[in-house]
Scaffold this motif. Structure first.
Motif, PDB file in Angstrom:
ATOM      1  N   PRO A   1      43.814  39.835  26.151  1.00 29.61           N
ATOM      2  CA  PRO A   1      43.593  41.043  26.948  1.00 29.61           C
ATOM      3  C   PRO A   1      42.631  40.892  28.134  1.00 29.61           C
ATOM      4  O   PRO A   1      42.100  41.886  28.591  1.00 29.61           O
ATOM      5  CB  PRO A   1      43.034  42.019  25.914  1.00 29.61           C
ATOM      6  CG  PRO A   1      42.281  41.144  24.971  1.00 29.61           C
ATOM      7  CD  PRO A   1      43.016  39.841  24.914  1.00 29.61           C
ATOM      8  N   LEU A   2      42.430  39.689  28.605  1.00 31.24           N
ATOM      9  CA  LEU A   2      41.648  39.510  29.837  1.00 31.24           C
ATOM     10  C   LEU A   2      42.569  38.900  30.877  1.00 31.24           C
ATOM     11  O   LEU A   2      43.462  38.122  30.525  1.00 31.24           O
ATOM     12  CB  LEU A   2      40.452  38.580  29.592  1.00 31.24           C
ATOM     13  CG  LEU A   2      39.304  39.154  28.770  1.00 31.24           C
ATOM     14  CD1 LEU A   2      38.330  38.038  28.376  1.00 31.24           C
ATOM     15  CD2 LEU A   2      38.561  40.252  29.529  1.00 31.24           C
ATOM     16  N   ILE A   3      42.346  39.235  32.152  1.00 37.46           N
ATOM     17  CA  ILE A   3      43.215  38.661  33.177  1.00 37.46           C
ATOM     18  C   ILE A   3      43.063  37.142  33.203  1.00 37.46           C
ATOM     19  O   ILE A   3      41.992  36.614  32.914  1.00 37.46           O
ATOM     20  CB  ILE A   3      42.937  39.229  34.589  1.00 37.46           C
ATOM     21  CG1 ILE A   3      41.476  39.030  34.990  1.00 37.46           C
ATOM     22  CG2 ILE A   3      43.350  40.669  34.697  1.00 37.46           C
ATOM     23  CD1 ILE A   3      41.245  39.202  36.495  1.00 37.46           C
TER      24      ILE A   3
ATOM     25  N   ASP B   1      47.751  44.011  36.827  1.00 35.95           N
ATOM     26  CA  ASP B   1      46.655  43.609  37.701  1.00 35.95           C
ATOM     27  C   ASP B   1      47.152  42.516  38.643  1.00 35.95           C
ATOM     28  O   ASP B   1      47.668  41.481  38.192  1.00 35.95           O
ATOM     29  CB  ASP B   1      45.496  43.085  36.825  1.00 35.95           C
ATOM     30  CG  ASP B   1      44.217  42.930  37.605  1.00 35.95           C
ATOM     31  OD1 ASP B   1      44.248  42.294  38.680  1.00 35.95           O
ATOM     32  OD2 ASP B   1      43.181  43.429  37.147  1.00 35.95           O
TER      33      ASP B   1
ATOM     34  N   MET C   1      45.469  48.256  42.750  1.00 35.63           N
ATOM     35  CA  MET C   1      44.719  48.511  41.525  1.00 35.63           C
ATOM     36  C   MET C   1      45.037  49.885  40.945  1.00 35.63           C
ATOM     37  O   MET C   1      44.815  50.134  39.768  1.00 35.63           O
ATOM     38  CB  MET C   1      43.223  48.367  41.776  1.00 35.63           C
ATOM     39  CG  MET C   1      42.764  46.957  42.095  1.00 35.63           C
ATOM     40  SD  MET C   1      43.333  45.698  40.906  1.00 35.63           S
ATOM     41  CE  MET C   1      42.296  46.054  39.482  1.00 35.63           C
TER      42      MET C   1
ATOM     43  N   ILE D   1      39.957  54.379  25.830  1.00 38.25           N
ATOM     44  CA  ILE D   1      38.736  54.037  25.084  1.00 38.25           C
ATOM     45  C   ILE D   1      39.079  53.482  23.706  1.00 38.25           C
ATOM     46  O   ILE D   1      38.222  53.429  22.822  1.00 38.25           O
ATOM     47  CB  ILE D   1      37.797  55.261  24.952  1.00 38.25           C
ATOM     48  CG1 ILE D   1      38.572  56.459  24.396  1.00 38.25           C
ATOM     49  CG2 ILE D   1      37.136  55.592  26.292  1.00 38.25           C
ATOM     50  CD1 ILE D   1      37.689  57.629  23.997  1.00 38.25           C
TER      51      ILE D   1
ATOM     52  N   LEU E   1      45.031  43.467  19.561  1.00 39.88           N
ATOM     53  CA  LEU E   1      44.502  43.406  20.920  1.00 39.88           C
ATOM     54  C   LEU E   1      44.147  41.964  21.294  1.00 39.88           C
ATOM     55  O   LEU E   1      44.435  41.506  22.395  1.00 39.88           O
ATOM     56  CB  LEU E   1      43.267  44.312  21.016  1.00 39.88           C
ATOM     57  CG  LEU E   1      42.773  44.585  22.413  1.00 39.88           C
ATOM     58  CD1 LEU E   1      43.826  45.372  23.193  1.00 39.88           C
ATOM     59  CD2 LEU E   1      41.479  45.383  22.367  1.00 39.88           C
TER      60      LEU E   1
ATOM     61  N   ARG F   1      42.928  52.471  32.776  1.00 42.19           N
ATOM     62  CA  ARG F   1      41.519  52.112  32.615  1.00 42.19           C
ATOM     63  C   ARG F   1      40.720  53.201  31.906  1.00 42.19           C
ATOM     64  O   ARG F   1      39.571  52.989  31.555  1.00 42.19           O
ATOM     65  CB  ARG F   1      40.906  51.765  33.973  1.00 42.19           C
ATOM     66  CG  ARG F   1      41.266  50.354  34.420  1.00 42.19           C
ATOM     67  CD  ARG F   1      40.481  49.916  35.643  1.00 42.19           C
ATOM     68  NE  ARG F   1      41.067  50.436  36.855  1.00 42.19           N
ATOM     69  CZ  ARG F   1      42.067  49.852  37.531  1.00 42.19           C
ATOM     70  NH1 ARG F   1      42.555  48.714  37.107  1.00 42.19           N
ATOM     71  NH2 ARG F   1      42.550  50.393  38.614  1.00 42.19           N
ATOM     72  N   ASP F   2      41.328  54.356  31.711  1.00 40.13           N
ATOM     73  CA  ASP F   2      40.633  55.410  30.966  1.00 40.13           C
ATOM     74  C   ASP F   2      40.702  55.212  29.456  1.00 40.13           C
ATOM     75  O   ASP F   2      40.082  55.959  28.706  1.00 40.13           O
ATOM     76  CB  ASP F   2      41.253  56.776  31.295  1.00 40.13           C
ATOM     77  CG  ASP F   2      40.933  57.228  32.707  1.00 40.13           C
ATOM     78  OD1 ASP F   2      39.916  56.757  33.251  1.00 40.13           O
ATOM     79  OD2 ASP F   2      41.685  58.044  33.261  1.00 40.13           O
TER      80      ASP F   2
ATOM     81  N   GLY G   1      45.546  52.498  37.235  1.00 43.98           N
ATOM     82  CA  GLY G   1      44.381  53.392  37.293  1.00 43.98           C
ATOM     83  C   GLY G   1      44.171  54.212  36.037  1.00 43.98           C
ATOM     84  O   GLY G   1      43.095  54.173  35.434  1.00 43.98           O
TER      85      GLY G   1
ATOM     86  N   ASN H   1      46.629  48.497  26.918  1.00 45.81           N
ATOM     87  CA  ASN H   1      45.695  47.464  27.366  1.00 45.81           C
ATOM     88  C   ASN H   1      46.407  46.217  27.864  1.00 45.81           C
ATOM     89  O   ASN H   1      45.905  45.519  28.748  1.00 45.81           O
ATOM     90  CB  ASN H   1      44.694  47.157  26.253  1.00 45.81           C
ATOM     91  CG  ASN H   1      43.703  48.289  26.107  1.00 45.81           C
ATOM     92  OD1 ASN H   1      42.696  48.315  26.805  1.00 45.81           O
ATOM     93  ND2 ASN H   1      44.005  49.268  25.266  1.00 45.81           N
TER      94      ASN H   1
ATOM     95  N   GLU I   1      47.527  47.132  31.340  1.00 48.90           N
ATOM     96  CA  GLU I   1      46.413  47.136  32.284  1.00 48.90           C
ATOM     97  C   GLU I   1      46.210  45.751  32.906  1.00 48.90           C
ATOM     98  O   GLU I   1      46.014  45.627  34.114  1.00 48.90           O
ATOM     99  CB  GLU I   1      45.122  47.603  31.584  1.00 48.90           C
ATOM    100  CG  GLU I   1      44.057  48.060  32.551  1.00 48.90           C
ATOM    101  CD  GLU I   1      42.797  47.227  32.502  1.00 48.90           C
ATOM    102  OE1 GLU I   1      42.272  46.898  33.582  1.00 48.90           O
ATOM    103  OE2 GLU I   1      42.344  46.889  31.396  1.00 48.90           O
TER     104      GLU I   1
ATOM    105  N   ARG J   1      45.783  40.267  40.057  1.00 51.33           N
ATOM    106  CA  ARG J   1      45.099  38.978  39.929  1.00 51.33           C
ATOM    107  C   ARG J   1      45.591  38.175  38.731  1.00 51.33           C
ATOM    108  O   ARG J   1      45.234  37.019  38.560  1.00 51.33           O
ATOM    109  CB  ARG J   1      43.592  39.208  39.787  1.00 51.33           C
ATOM    110  CG  ARG J   1      42.988  39.957  40.941  1.00 51.33           C
ATOM    111  CD  ARG J   1      41.590  40.483  40.617  1.00 51.33           C
ATOM    112  NE  ARG J   1      41.623  41.557  39.629  1.00 51.33           N
ATOM    113  CZ  ARG J   1      40.552  42.228  39.233  1.00 51.33           C
ATOM    114  NH1 ARG J   1      39.361  41.925  39.732  1.00 51.33           N
ATOM    115  NH2 ARG J   1      40.655  43.191  38.329  1.00 51.33           N
TER     116      ARG J   1
END
Ligand SMILES: Cc1cc2nc3c(=O)[nH]c(=O)nc-3n(C[C@H](O)[C@H](O)[C@H](O)COP(=O)(O)OP(=O)(O)OC[C@H]3O[C@@H](n4cnc5c(N)ncnc54)[C@H](O)[C@@H]3O)c2cc1C
Ligand code: SF4
Ligand code: SF4
Ligand code: FES
Lengths: 567, 306
Positions: free
Chosen positions: B113-115, B177, B133, B143, B108, B140-141, B137, B170, B173, B179
């Motif tokens: 894993p961050l924009i 995005d 977004m 876990i 990960l 984002r669920d 969708g 992930n 995701e 952004r």
């Protein structure tokens, strides 16, 4: 024992508070080490968060609503009102922004406006109601890993190390590998939270055994208002593990409505807009109403009453709420069926004594962040503010300080204590049985308290300490991921923390908010807007009562019957 | 009394040469979950059984175990009358049911894993369209319970370099995005997204019901395909050329043409197809008009978008 670790700032706990504290101290240039009993962002109660209030203070009226909500309904006047104001600025200008910058998606409506709900103080959610916590915490986790801050996971702090009264680090028990090591820290931030598994039904995560309270008390720190213990009323009765699922009594996204509570006969006995129109966090009012139903024999503490959304359009609930899945999973229809509920031990409003302006605890070198403090109830946003303050002040104090020497006697004594538990139970009891025993004492004590019940609880705890604890042993003495071994340490923390909680409850001679004594059924604002401060003195305890100033908001009445107060 | 028979795989690295099984009888409780059964065993029958959980309510993603051969979230799934509980597959076992999550954490971290914003963050609330977004969708669920990772046959291959479905969910995701400005195609290629054989095993076990293949893996494959980078994309192009031409995969031709490009995964894919487990075309057609014509249009469309 393994080699000591040395750091500028040690952060104990990986919830929203610890995460923000670590990030802030790191930004300030400090070397930071994090220690988390579970996993950063996955253990602790921050993942449970659903609503995140948005503090709109654009008008005078909104600002005073906000203050009222925080001071009166959330903290029953037992908070630092100046702290509430400062925290409000953070909530308004930084909290949502810093998460959005990271990529958190605050849910938008069809017109792409942020979706807000709530009658007085709007709250916003991430993605869907009920899913905010895991998403926020996962982003924080990534941010911390991306910064390269060392995070020691599945490692529990077991003791604070002190030198001449100053906290200089902690002993860490790495239960994954079955080893211990001391951390020498210029300053230490304790962020172990306030939702602890101390009663048979509890909202806490598995590992939460009030370690922070216990280790700070043992090191000589002060606690305050530990008795201010919230209960959740609309949590599921079955299955057992789902006692942490809350049928939200506060307004639902996409509708001004909220769930209702029904007694055994099917009569509504609680609904937010009818019974607590002023408060969007109506848990204390729910508890009072349930107490009346229990008295009438129309509900039990652990069941016999129900909650549901069947008066609200089911598609609204399904669209905006993760909880609809719960009904579905049980083969129920959220538009028709109700769930049986039970009361659960929730978060603590009190905690360790702290100066909220700096987040300094009563011992030098020790800072607090989040639910562990006594200054404010909590919430993911508010505890993040604590993390910011603690991280800033702890980094500042660490700057330029020499690395402390470790008190070798304490380090060795704690090591002996930890390894002393690694022995077989010949005829003795297992740690998990003691845990269940302690939780049973607190469950029996329950919501309705009085002197007799409190003294009885103290006696039962003392019996566990004197008779069972010395006989405690393990089934396995392997070192790798030995949860029994960790349970044994938890037991000692739980005994200390529950005893302190009951003692604190004996000292508060009134009823307030979540705290109800039927021998003192009056909310007494003249005498008890105060911190009940408690600390250890050798083998005994000492206490004092510190009045809390109310500079911005005062209660209207000096005294009022507990069941008539709306906060 | 109604009882549950549970067989638990035990392994203590300090005392056991090999895993062993222990059987327990547990009285059934209302709406009992798998985790309630494990708790009962821990509290009354075998205190030393090692199993991991924190939240108890499908939020922390740490309680997944294998129940009767299928990875499941212990706190979420109902207890069955007869259960064999084992640790998650495809991850090293620490003790009993506890597995090492480190490999996934590293996977990960590797995908950034961050924009990564290309323009300065404008302040809260930033202008964002809920429609844009919504593409991610479902993702984002997630876990990060790793049930999909355990179910994935490609992860079971020794020495696989595939990052696995949990990591890809992930990655998608952030890649989807609006952004984000990172080079996600390159990252997806490094994660060996084309090792996925579209068998849908991951989706079948996901407790969050995420359409992993449709919403994460296929968009990532398309991203790489469009950019035309790496061996995987080469394979994908050949694969799609074949589909465009024949309306189906011409397996022998494809294997010949790729000549070793990702042969390992391909070979496995075809073995599984032969057993009727996999239909890669289905994954590309799902939810759209069927047939080679539609598919051709779709891919011509996506090529124009480059
Ligand atoms: C069921 C529930 C619902 C809630 N809903 C909301 C909501 O909707 N909105 C909202 O804003 N707030 C909500 N809250 C409150 C909010 O979640 C808390 O106030 C906040 O998350 C507390 O954060 P924290 O960081 O102080 O503690 P926690 O998140 O509990 O973190 C504590 C950390 O310390 C670690 N730890 C514990 N002991 C040790 C040790 N010995 N050594 C090392 N680490 C240790 C834990 O593993 C954990 O990582 C809710 C709380 C609960 C329980
Ligand atoms: S995609 Fe589903 S199965 Fe995979 S880690 Fe996420 S939640 Fe678990
Ligand atoms: S669809 Fe792909 S990722 Fe999912 S299990 Fe199959 S091979 Fe693995
Ligand atoms: S215990 Fe947290 S997801 Fe199951």
């Amino acid at each position: 024992m393994h080699d000591p670790v040395s750091t500028d700032v040690l952060v104990i706990g990986g919830g929203a508070a610890g995460a923000k504290a670590a990030l802030t101290a790191h930004e300030a240039g400090a070397r930071v080490t994090m220690v988390v009993k579970g996993f950063l962002g996955k253990s602790g109660c921050s993942i449970f968060a659903s609503h995140l209030p948005y503090y709109d203070e654009s008008t005078q009226e909104k600002a005073s609503d906000r203050l009222r909500y925080a001071v009166r309904y959330y903290n029953h006047y037992l908070t630092d009102q100046d702290h509430v104001r400062r925290m409000g600025v953070y909530m308004r200008t930084e909290f949502h922004a810093e998460l959005e910058r990271l990529g958190v998606y605050w849910l938008r409506d069809e017109q792409d406006r942020i979706f807000a709900t709530g009658p007085r103080v709007p709250t916003v959610v991430v993605h869907k109601q009920g899913a905010s916590g895991p998403i926020i915490m996962e982003k924080r986790r990534r941010e911390i890993f991306a910064r390269g801050i060392p995070v020691l996971e599945e490692c529990a702090a077991t003791a604070l190390l002190t030198d001449g009264g100053r906290v200089v680090g902690a002993t860490i028990f790495d239960y994954r590998h079955g080893v211990t090591f001391p951390v020498a820290a210029k300053t230490t931030i304790l962020a172990t939270g306030h939702s602890d598994y101390l009663a048979s039904r509890s909202t806490a995560t598995r590992e939460q055994s009030a370690d922070g309270v216990a280790m700070a008390l043992r090191a000589g720190a002060e606690a305050a208002n530990l008795e201010m213990q919230w209960w959740h009323v609309s949590d599921m009765a079955h299955p057992r593990t789902w006692m942490r699922i809350h049928v939200y009594p506060n307004p639902l996204l996409g509708t001004p409505e909220s769930s209702r509570l029904y007694n055994t006969r099917g009569d509504v006995f609680y609904e937010q807009k009818t019974h607590s129109p002023g408060s969007s966090a109506p848990y204390v009012e729910q508890a009072r109403r349930l107490a009346l139903e229990v008295q009438k024999g129309l509900a039990r503490w652990d069941g016999g009453y129900f909650s549901g959304y069947d008066h609200i359009p089911a598609d609204v609930v399904r669209t905006y709420q993760h909880q609809a899945k719960v009904w579905q999973k049980l083969g129920l229809d959220v538009g028709r069926d109700r769930l049986e509920c039970g009361i659960t031990w929730h978060m603590r409003q009190g905690g360790l004594n702290v100066d909220a302006a700096t987040m300094r605890a009563s011992l030098p070198g020790l800072y607090l962040a989040g639910g562990i403090g006594c200054h404010y109830l909590g919430g993911v946003g508010p505890v993040s503010y604590d993390g910011k303050v603690a991280g800033t002040c702890a980094a500042d104090e660490a700057h330029g300080r020499p690395a402390p020497a470790l008190p070798s006697e304490q380090v060795e004594a704690e090591d002996r204590r930890i390894f002393g538990f690694l022995r077989h139970a010949d005829d003795g009891c297992l740690p998990i049985q003691l845990k269940l025993g302690i939780r049973d004492v607190m469950w029996e004590l329950g919501y309705v308290k009085n002197e007799r019940k409190l003294v009885h609880a103290l006696q039962r705890l003392q019996r566990l300490r004197d008779e069972e604890l010395p006989r405690m042993g393990l089934q396995s003495t392997s070192r790798t991921w030995n949860s029994g071994w960790l349970d044994a340490l938890d037991v000692t923390a739980m005994l200390d923390a529950t005893e302190a909680t009951v003692r604190s409850a004996l000292l508060r001679k009134e009823s307030r908010g979540p705290f109800y004594r039927d021998d003192y059924p009056v909310t007494d604002n003249e005498h008890w807007i105060a911190r009940v401060v408690l600390w250890r003195n050798g083998n005994g305890w000492q206490s004092r009562i510190d009045p809390i100033p109310t500079p911005h908001l005062k209660p209207e009445k000096a005294r009022e019957p507990f069941f008539e107060a709306d906060y | 009394m109604d009882t549950i028979r549970v067989r638990i795989r035990r392994f203590d690295p300090e005392t056991d040469q090999a895993p062993r099984y222990e059987t327990f009888e547990v009285p059934r409780a209302p709406e009992m979950r798998v985790l309630d059964v494990l708790d009962y065993v821990h509290e009354t029958l075998a205190q030393d059984v090692a199993y991991r959980w924190f939240c108890g309510v499908k939020k922390c993603g740490t309680c997944a175990v294998t129940v009767n051969g299928t990875p499941k979230l212990a706190c979420w799934e109902p207890a069955e009358a007869e259960m064999t509980i084992e640790p998650l597959a495809n991850l090293p076992v620490v003790r009993d049911l506890v597995v090492e999550r480190g490999p996934c954490r590293e996977g990960l971290c590797a995908i950034e894993p961050l924009i990564q914003r290309t323009t300065e963050y404008p302040g809260f609330p930033e202008p964002l369209s809920h429609r844009a977004m919504a593409r991610a969708g479902h993702l984002r669920d997630c876990i990060l319970c790793l049930a999909c990772h355990a179910a994935c046959p490609v992860m079971a291959e020794p020495g696989t370099r595939f990052a696995g479905p949990a990591v890809l969910v992930n990655l998608a995701e952030v890649a989807l995005d609006p952004r984000d400005g990172a080079d996600r195609a390159r990252i997806a290629e490094t994660a060996h997204v084309f090792s996925c054989v579209s068998c849908y095993e991951c989706e079948r076990v996901c407790p969050a019901e995420i359409p992993i293949v449709r919403d994460a893996i296929e968009p990532l494959k398309r991203l790489v395909y469009r950019r035309g980078i790496g061996e995987g994309a080469r394979h994908a192009r050949l694969f799609l050329d074949s589909v465009k031409k024949h309306g189906r995969v011409n397996a022998p031709q494809l294997v010949l043409a790729t000549q070793g490009a990702n042969r390992e995964a391909l070979g496995r894919g075809f073995r599984m197809m032969a057993r009727g487990k996999v239909n890669p075309v289905r994954s590309l057609l799902e939810g759209r008009a069927g047939g080679a014509e539609a598919l051709r249009k779709l891919y011509e469309g996506s090529e124009e978008n480059e």
